[in-house]
Design a protein around this motif. Structure first.
Motif, mmCIF file in Angstrom:
data_model
loop_
_atom_site.group_PDB
_atom_site.id
_atom_site.type_symbol
_atom_site.label_atom_id
_atom_site.label_comp_id
_atom_site.label_asym_id
_atom_site.label_seq_id
_atom_site.Cartn_x
_atom_site.Cartn_y
_atom_site.Cartn_z
ATOM 1 N N VAL A 17 -5.645 21.050 -57.151
ATOM 2 C CA VAL A 17 -4.665 21.980 -56.574
ATOM 3 C C VAL A 17 -4.450 21.673 -55.097
ATOM 4 O O VAL A 17 -3.320 21.699 -54.594
ATOM 5 C CB VAL A 17 -5.145 23.434 -56.763
ATOM 6 N N THR A 18 -5.525 21.341 -54.379
ATOM 7 C CA THR A 18 -5.407 21.035 -52.951
ATOM 8 C C THR A 18 -4.571 19.789 -52.715
ATOM 9 O O THR A 18 -3.704 19.764 -51.840
ATOM 10 C CB THR A 18 -6.810 20.870 -52.325
ATOM 11 N N VAL A 19 -4.816 18.736 -53.497
ATOM 12 C CA VAL A 19 -4.015 17.503 -53.362
ATOM 13 C C VAL A 19 -2.559 17.781 -53.707
ATOM 14 O O VAL A 19 -1.636 17.295 -53.039
ATOM 15 C CB VAL A 19 -4.582 16.381 -54.251
ATOM 16 N N ALA A 20 -2.329 18.571 -54.741
ATOM 17 C CA ALA A 20 -0.958 18.898 -55.138
ATOM 18 C C ALA A 20 -0.211 19.608 -54.012
ATOM 19 O O ALA A 20 0.969 19.331 -53.757
ATOM 20 C CB ALA A 20 -0.969 19.759 -56.395
ATOM 21 N N HIS A 21 -0.895 20.504 -53.316
ATOM 22 C CA HIS A 21 -0.262 21.244 -52.221
ATOM 23 C C HIS A 21 -0.091 20.376 -50.982
ATOM 24 O O HIS A 21 0.926 20.467 -50.286
ATOM 25 C CB HIS A 21 -1.094 22.474 -51.865
ATOM 26 N N GLN A 22 -1.079 19.533 -50.721
ATOM 27 C CA GLN A 22 -1.043 18.710 -49.505
ATOM 28 C C GLN A 22 -0.257 17.406 -49.699
ATOM 29 O O GLN A 22 0.127 16.765 -48.718
ATOM 30 C CB GLN A 22 -2.475 18.363 -49.063
ATOM 31 N N THR A 23 -0.020 17.029 -50.969
ATOM 32 C CA THR A 23 0.652 15.764 -51.337
ATOM 33 C C THR A 23 -0.010 14.558 -50.677
ATOM 34 O O THR A 23 0.641 13.563 -50.370
ATOM 35 C CB THR A 23 2.158 15.780 -50.983
ATOM 36 N N SER A 24 -1.310 14.641 -50.494
ATOM 37 C CA SER A 24 -2.030 13.550 -49.840
ATOM 38 C C SER A 24 -3.521 13.714 -50.088
ATOM 39 O O SER A 24 -4.066 14.805 -49.914
ATOM 40 C CB SER A 24 -1.742 13.557 -48.334
ATOM 41 N N PHE A 25 -4.176 12.625 -50.503
ATOM 42 C CA PHE A 25 -5.624 12.658 -50.682
ATOM 43 C C PHE A 25 -6.313 12.836 -49.329
ATOM 44 O O PHE A 25 -7.322 13.533 -49.219
ATOM 45 C CB PHE A 25 -6.124 11.371 -51.345
ATOM 46 N N LYS A 26 -5.759 12.214 -48.297
ATOM 47 C CA LYS A 26 -6.368 12.292 -46.973
ATOM 48 C C LYS A 26 -6.326 13.712 -46.430
ATOM 49 O O LYS A 26 -7.323 14.230 -45.939
ATOM 50 C CB LYS A 26 -5.648 11.335 -46.012
ATOM 51 N N ARG A 27 -5.154 14.358 -46.536
ATOM 52 C CA ARG A 27 -5.046 15.733 -46.030
ATOM 53 C C ARG A 27 -5.883 16.690 -46.876
ATOM 54 O O ARG A 27 -6.471 17.640 -46.356
ATOM 55 C CB ARG A 27 -3.580 16.166 -46.000
ATOM 56 N N ALA A 28 -5.936 16.452 -48.180
ATOM 57 C CA ALA A 28 -6.769 17.292 -49.045
ATOM 58 C C ALA A 28 -8.242 17.120 -48.695
ATOM 59 O O ALA A 28 -9.012 18.086 -48.708
ATOM 60 C CB ALA A 28 -6.528 16.940 -50.510
ATOM 61 N N ALA A 29 -8.627 15.889 -48.359
ATOM 62 C CA ALA A 29 -10.020 15.633 -47.978
ATOM 63 C C ALA A 29 -10.382 16.402 -46.711
ATOM 64 O O ALA A 29 -11.478 16.954 -46.594
ATOM 65 C CB ALA A 29 -10.234 14.133 -47.766
ATOM 66 N N VAL A 30 -9.436 16.466 -45.759
ATOM 67 C CA VAL A 30 -9.672 17.228 -44.535
ATOM 68 C C VAL A 30 -9.830 18.705 -44.870
ATOM 69 O O VAL A 30 -10.729 19.390 -44.380
ATOM 70 C CB VAL A 30 -8.522 17.019 -43.532
ATOM 71 N N ALA A 31 -8.955 19.206 -45.728
ATOM 72 C CA ALA A 31 -8.991 20.624 -46.094
ATOM 73 C C ALA A 31 -10.310 21.007 -46.768
ATOM 74 O O ALA A 31 -10.830 22.104 -46.561
ATOM 75 C CB ALA A 31 -7.817 20.965 -47.003
ATOM 76 N N MET A 32 -10.842 20.091 -47.589
ATOM 77 C CA MET A 32 -12.073 20.391 -48.319
ATOM 78 C C MET A 32 -13.316 19.818 -47.644
ATOM 79 O O MET A 32 -14.420 19.956 -48.159
ATOM 80 C CB MET A 32 -11.960 19.865 -49.757
ATOM 81 N N CYS A 33 -13.102 19.157 -46.483
ATOM 82 C CA CYS A 33 -14.212 18.530 -45.758
ATOM 83 C C CYS A 33 -14.993 17.584 -46.663
ATOM 84 O O CYS A 33 -16.230 17.639 -46.756
ATOM 85 C CB CYS A 33 -15.130 19.579 -45.142
ATOM 86 N N MET A 34 -14.259 16.745 -47.365
ATOM 87 C CA MET A 34 -14.837 15.715 -48.207
ATOM 88 C C MET A 34 -14.156 14.397 -47.856
ATOM 89 O O MET A 34 -13.177 14.372 -47.097
ATOM 90 C CB MET A 34 -14.613 16.030 -49.701
#
Length: 327
Positions: A17-34
């Protein structure tokens, strides 16, 4: 790790869901601190377990497949239902109500985080939130039982806390600025050294009783110059008000100065001398890293940081002839 079904792992669904909202693995990684690779592995495992491709991956963007689009709505409803179920159970016994303690800089927190809190509170009604706004001081994460902390302007030599996962999530652009009437009266600095002959406004660390230096960048190297400040404060709002009033030159993150710059109340100086960006770090409790309320708040911070970046990039700063002047 909490599981609903071998193919429906909560953490994997949250990553999807985070990647879908951010449309980016990098931005999703920042959001989830992974790391991006960890996010990618979670989603690849989800795709393998479901037997369908959920995302189209390319170097520039991530898009959902038809199956991914169908899963997105279901995953959002499922994650919300998981939280509601948890809330209903927790609500039976208020003594076991979970808390979330967050600490962040006062200006960023008030203007970028607070507007997003109502939606978060609605999503996690059972969570008791303690929200601390800091100036230039720092909170002891362990003794204050902080779960998430945002630090703007941390030093590279800071010792990491082993109980927290620390991620450097952004670097905010900085500017030197002053009011037009100040520059008319005292002239425009032409070099870094010439700042010493000007009135300057500086920030002070509350917890270390020392001035916050002005950091410049040259040839890939960073160096500090600390003028003889004529006025210091632990409040950037106070310093900005004084700069607008013509009391001296100020160094601050660009996004904080955008409204005044757009209105022409202050102008930038020494644009030919590159300034070092201000580091932005997010720290969150290692023991609570997989909890939905932690993941959701980290995504909230990521969205706030994205807004700050957009604000800094899109601002049309008024060009002023002061930049052409000599000292």
């Amino acid at each position: 790790m909490t599981k609903l079904h071998p193919s429906l792992d909560i953490r994997a669904l949250t990553a999807f869901v985070t990647v879908a909202h951010q449309t980016s693995f990098k931005r999703a990684a920042v959001a989830m601190c992974m790391s991006p690779s960890a996010i990618s592995k979670l989603i690849s495992r989800l795709e393998l377990n479901l037997g369908v491709q959920l995302m189209n991956r390319s170097p520039r963007a991530v898009s959902l497949t038809a199956e991914g689009i169908r899963l997105l709505g279901e995953a959002e409803r499922l994650l919300l239902q998981v939280e509601r179920t948890r809330s209903a159970v927790v609500g039976k016994d208020q003594q076991h109500r979970r808390k979330l303690r967050v600490a962040c800089p006062i200006h960023f927190g008030r203007h970028e985080i607070v507007p997003k809190l109502p939606a978060y509170i609605k999503q996690f009604p059972s969570i008791e939130i303690e929200f601390q706004l800091l100036r230039n001081g720092r909170v002891d994460l362990d003794s204050e039982h902080i779960d998430i902390a945002l630090r703007v302007g941390g030093d590279k030599d800071d010792e990491p806390d082993i109980n927290f996962i620390t991620s450097e999530v952004a670097a905010f652009e900085t500017v030197l600025c002053a009011a037009p009437n100040y520059l008319e009266a005292f002239g425009v600095p032409s070099t870094i050294a010439s700042l010493d002959s000007h009135r300057t406004l500086g920030g002070i660390h509350e917890d270390r009783d020392e001035m916050i230096p002005w950091n410049f960048r040259s040839g890939g190297q960073y160096y500090s110059h600390t003028p003889r400040f004529d006025f210091v404060s632990n409040s950037i709002e106070v310093l900005l008000d004084l700069a607008i009033s013509g009391c001296g030159i100020l160094h601050l993150p660009k996004y904080l100065s955008v409204p005044a710059l757009q209105q022409g109340r202050i102008v930038t100086v020494l644009e030919h001398e590159p300034l070092a960006p201000i580091r932005v770090q997010v720290m969150h409790s290692r023991t609570r890293s997989g909890e939905p309320e932690i993941i959701a708040f980290l995504e909230l911070i990521s969205q706030a940081i994205s807004h700050v970046r957009l604000l800094s990039r899109s601002a049309k700063i008024r060009q002023d002839t002061f930049n052409e002047s000599e000292d």
